[in-house]
Design a protein around this motif. Sequence first.
Motif, PDB file in Angstrom:
ATOM      1  N   ARG A 166      29.272  49.784 -19.686  1.00  0.00           N
ATOM      2  CA  ARG A 166      30.644  50.042 -19.270  1.00  0.00           C
ATOM      3  C   ARG A 166      31.321  48.710 -18.931  1.00  0.00           C
ATOM      4  NH1 ARG A 166      32.654  54.747 -16.623  1.00  0.00           N
ATOM      5  NH2 ARG A 166      30.477  55.386 -16.395  1.00  0.00           N
ATOM      6  N   ALA A 167      32.449  48.429 -19.594  1.00  0.00           N
ATOM      7  CA  ALA A 167      33.207  47.215 -19.298  1.00  0.00           C
ATOM      8  C   ALA A 167      34.597  47.325 -19.909  1.00  0.00           C
ATOM      9  CB  ALA A 167      32.507  45.963 -19.833  1.00  0.00           C
ATOM     10  N   ASP A 168      35.572  46.826 -19.183  1.00  0.00           N
ATOM     11  CA  ASP A 168      36.934  46.719 -19.702  1.00  0.00           C
ATOM     12  C   ASP A 168      37.090  45.323 -20.267  1.00  0.00           C
ATOM     13  OD1 ASP A 168      39.672  46.445 -20.142  1.00  0.00           O
ATOM     14  OD2 ASP A 168      40.205  47.696 -18.431  1.00  0.00           O
ATOM     15  N   ARG A 169      37.436  45.218 -21.563  1.00  0.00           N
ATOM     16  CA  ARG A 169      37.493  43.884 -22.167  1.00  0.00           C
ATOM     17  C   ARG A 169      38.543  43.000 -21.505  1.00  0.00           C
ATOM     18  NH1 ARG A 169      38.396  42.311 -26.888  1.00  0.00           N
ATOM     19  NH2 ARG A 169      38.316  40.357 -25.840  1.00  0.00           N
ATOM     20  N   ALA A 170      39.504  43.578 -20.765  1.00  0.00           N
ATOM     21  CA  ALA A 170      40.487  42.765 -20.060  1.00  0.00           C
ATOM     22  C   ALA A 170      39.890  42.094 -18.825  1.00  0.00           C
ATOM     23  CB  ALA A 170      41.682  43.631 -19.660  1.00  0.00           C
ATOM     24  N   ASP A 171      38.715  42.523 -18.421  1.00  0.00           N
ATOM     25  CA  ASP A 171      38.040  41.990 -17.235  1.00  0.00           C
ATOM     26  C   ASP A 171      36.986  40.983 -17.696  1.00  0.00           C
ATOM     27  OD1 ASP A 171      36.396  41.512 -15.031  1.00  0.00           O
ATOM     28  OD2 ASP A 171      36.696  43.531 -14.216  1.00  0.00           O
ATOM     29  N   ASP A 172      37.311  39.689 -17.559  1.00  0.00           N
ATOM     30  CA  ASP A 172      36.416  38.643 -18.051  1.00  0.00           C
ATOM     31  C   ASP A 172      35.024  38.741 -17.458  1.00  0.00           C
ATOM     32  OD1 ASP A 172      38.611  37.786 -19.399  1.00  0.00           O
ATOM     33  OD2 ASP A 172      38.863  35.896 -18.326  1.00  0.00           O
ATOM     34  N   SER A 173      34.939  38.949 -16.146  1.00  0.00           N
ATOM     35  CA  SER A 173      33.636  38.970 -15.485  1.00  0.00           C
ATOM     36  C   SER A 173      32.818  40.186 -15.912  1.00  0.00           C
ATOM     37  CB  SER A 173      33.809  38.945 -13.959  1.00  0.00           C
ATOM     38  OG  SER A 173      34.580  40.054 -13.521  1.00  0.00           O
ATOM     39  N   ALA A 174      33.486  41.330 -16.084  1.00  0.00           N
ATOM     40  CA  ALA A 174      32.768  42.537 -16.506  1.00  0.00           C
ATOM     41  C   ALA A 174      32.221  42.376 -17.917  1.00  0.00           C
ATOM     42  CB  ALA A 174      33.694  43.750 -16.431  1.00  0.00           C
ATOM     43  N   VAL A 177      28.932  45.576 -29.444  1.00  0.00           N
ATOM     44  CA  VAL A 177      30.178  46.065 -30.012  1.00  0.00           C
ATOM     45  C   VAL A 177      31.133  46.410 -28.876  1.00  0.00           C
ATOM     46  CG1 VAL A 177      31.272  47.795 -31.464  1.00  0.00           C
ATOM     47  CG2 VAL A 177      28.979  46.966 -32.035  1.00  0.00           C
ATOM     48  N   ILE A 178      32.265  45.709 -28.823  1.00  0.00           N
ATOM     49  CA  ILE A 178      33.294  45.981 -27.820  1.00  0.00           C
ATOM     50  C   ILE A 178      34.289  46.976 -28.418  1.00  0.00           C
ATOM     51  CG2 ILE A 178      35.080  44.976 -26.352  1.00  0.00           C
ATOM     52  CD1 ILE A 178      33.707  42.267 -26.728  1.00  0.00           C
ATOM     53  N   GLY A 179      34.616  48.021 -27.651  1.00  0.00           N
ATOM     54  CA  GLY A 179      35.464  49.081 -28.177  1.00  0.00           C
ATOM     55  C   GLY A 179      34.646  50.054 -29.004  1.00  0.00           C
ATOM     56  N   ALA A 180      33.410  50.315 -28.554  1.00  0.00           N
ATOM     57  CA  ALA A 180      32.444  51.056 -29.356  1.00  0.00           C
ATOM     58  C   ALA A 180      32.789  52.526 -29.521  1.00  0.00           C
ATOM     59  CB  ALA A 180      31.049  50.924 -28.737  1.00  0.00           C
ATOM     60  N   THR A 181      33.546  53.097 -28.610  1.00  0.00           N
ATOM     61  CA  THR A 181      33.852  54.525 -28.728  1.00  0.00           C
ATOM     62  C   THR A 181      35.219  54.772 -29.348  1.00  0.00           C
ATOM     63  OG1 THR A 181      34.652  54.546 -26.432  1.00  0.00           O
ATOM     64  CG2 THR A 181      32.360  55.204 -26.815  1.00  0.00           C
ATOM     65  N   GLY A 227      19.171  48.074 -38.610  1.00  0.00           N
ATOM     66  CA  GLY A 227      18.070  47.422 -37.919  1.00  0.00           C
ATOM     67  C   GLY A 227      18.434  46.599 -36.698  1.00  0.00           C
ATOM     68  N   TRP A 228      19.734  46.513 -36.368  1.00  0.00           N
ATOM     69  CA  TRP A 228      20.148  45.756 -35.192  1.00  0.00           C
ATOM     70  C   TRP A 228      19.845  46.542 -33.911  1.00  0.00           C
ATOM     71  CZ3 TRP A 228      22.089  40.843 -35.435  1.00  0.00           C
ATOM     72  CH2 TRP A 228      22.527  40.385 -36.684  1.00  0.00           C
ATOM     73  N   GLU A 229      19.529  45.815 -32.854  1.00  0.00           N
ATOM     74  CA  GLU A 229      19.514  46.396 -31.506  1.00  0.00           C
ATOM     75  C   GLU A 229      20.946  46.311 -30.996  1.00  0.00           C
ATOM     76  OE1 GLU A 229      16.724  44.344 -29.097  1.00  0.00           O
ATOM     77  OE2 GLU A 229      15.005  44.834 -30.372  1.00  0.00           O
ATOM     78  N   VAL A 230      21.590  47.456 -30.807  1.00  0.00           N
ATOM     79  CA  VAL A 230      23.026  47.491 -30.546  1.00  0.00           C
ATOM     80  C   VAL A 230      23.299  47.936 -29.110  1.00  0.00           C
ATOM     81  CG1 VAL A 230      25.253  48.445 -31.262  1.00  0.00           C
ATOM     82  CG2 VAL A 230      23.438  48.085 -32.957  1.00  0.00           C
ATOM     83  N   THR A 231      24.184  47.193 -28.453  1.00  0.00           N
ATOM     84  CA  THR A 231      24.745  47.614 -27.176  1.00  0.00           C
ATOM     85  C   THR A 231      26.194  47.993 -27.416  1.00  0.00           C
ATOM     86  OG1 THR A 231      23.305  46.149 -25.903  1.00  0.00           O
ATOM     87  CG2 THR A 231      25.283  46.966 -24.809  1.00  0.00           C
ATOM     88  N   ALA A 232      26.530  49.235 -27.100  1.00  0.00           N
ATOM     89  CA  ALA A 232      27.876  49.767 -27.318  1.00  0.00           C
ATOM     90  C   ALA A 232      28.674  49.672 -26.031  1.00  0.00           C
ATOM     91  CB  ALA A 232      27.781  51.225 -27.784  1.00  0.00           C
ATOM     92  N   VAL A 233      29.674  48.814 -26.027  1.00  0.00           N
ATOM     93  CA  VAL A 233      30.471  48.557 -24.828  1.00  0.00           C
ATOM     94  C   VAL A 233      31.804  49.285 -24.923  1.00  0.00           C
ATOM     95  CG1 VAL A 233      31.538  46.763 -23.393  1.00  0.00           C
ATOM     96  CG2 VAL A 233      29.416  46.279 -24.630  1.00  0.00           C
ATOM     97  N   SER A 234      32.166  50.008 -23.869  1.00  0.00           N
ATOM     98  CA  SER A 234      33.466  50.683 -23.808  1.00  0.00           C
ATOM     99  C   SER A 234      33.859  50.835 -22.347  1.00  0.00           C
ATOM    100  CB  SER A 234      33.399  52.065 -24.474  1.00  0.00           C
ATOM    101  OG  SER A 234      32.496  52.909 -23.786  1.00  0.00           O
TER     102      SER A 234
END
Length: 337
Positions: free
Chosen positions: A45-53, A2-6, A21-28
């Motif tokens: 931790r990742a900024d969605r504007a940063d493709d590599s991150a 999930v991008i923008g999880a917080t 039941g999903w294994e969830v990774t919360a990205v923010s």
Amino acid sequence: MVIGATGQIGRVAVGALATDGWEVTAVSRGGGRDASWPDGVRTARADRADDSALAAAIGDGCDVLVDMVAYGPEHARQLTNLAGRVGSAVVVSSVSVYEDDKGRNFDTQEQPDGFPEYPVPLPEDQRTVAPAETSYSTRKAGLERELLAAADELPTTLLRAGAIHGPHCRTPRELYFVKRNLDGRRRRVLAYGGESRFHPASVHNIAELVRLAARKPGARALNAVDPDAPTVAEIAVAIDAVMGVETESVLVDGPAPAETVGDTPWSVPHPVVCDMTAAERELGYRAVARYAETLPDTIAWIERQLAGRDWREAYPKMFQNYGDLFDYAAEDAWLRA
């Protein structure tokens, strides 16, 4: 993943997916977590504007990528570039992509007779604005068009959210009535006879749509709103009830009588009421929350944010979007006249 999880919707969607039941990774950007999430939720931790991150956060891949903060065609391309590592996607869009049969849309609403007059209820096959870089709506339209065109590579469910409400909102429309009640204002002016309807969308109902779409991948655009679309006068009364106050509504036929008098964040000359039949048919969707039921949490959150602070400090984006919502001197002058 999930991008923008917080964010406002992300917090609830992460919990709904984990409970399902999903294994969830919360990205923010901050990599934080919400206290309500199950212990098994991972954070990144990742900024969605940063493709590599973002690519690094996804790593070897995920079955479903949920994106709360995609806004334009560049974000669509960012997602489709990950198609080999992502099974399907669920992306939050907006009802602002729609335009009426005369070409009117949210971007033309400040023009004379410029507010769109949509069918009631508004279905997903209503035409949408042309993609462009000129506004939020045209960028969302560009996002949608590119993702739907790439359905073979990355099947994506687009959720066209209405007036989102719930805790953690940076622009809570409910602030308009909550602050008035806290300030002891016992008369309020409502344009359009208090009959304006701008379909609300609870974070809990959007999260339920995310949960269902994750289980049933597909290439589709679906409305994402509550089962009820109360008038602005009904919303005001519901907020009064939660706060234990009684307020007189002064109803005005037609638009706001002055620039800062009677123009609420829901006040529109024509209803914006969406059809949820497609989501019910395709996903088996049933709403999990009604507007009035969610108000206590929303109001409590707003009151905590306002405590000891100027509202413009607590909600700077609200002030930026709507201007001075609490010009009591202008209201009193109009009421006296």
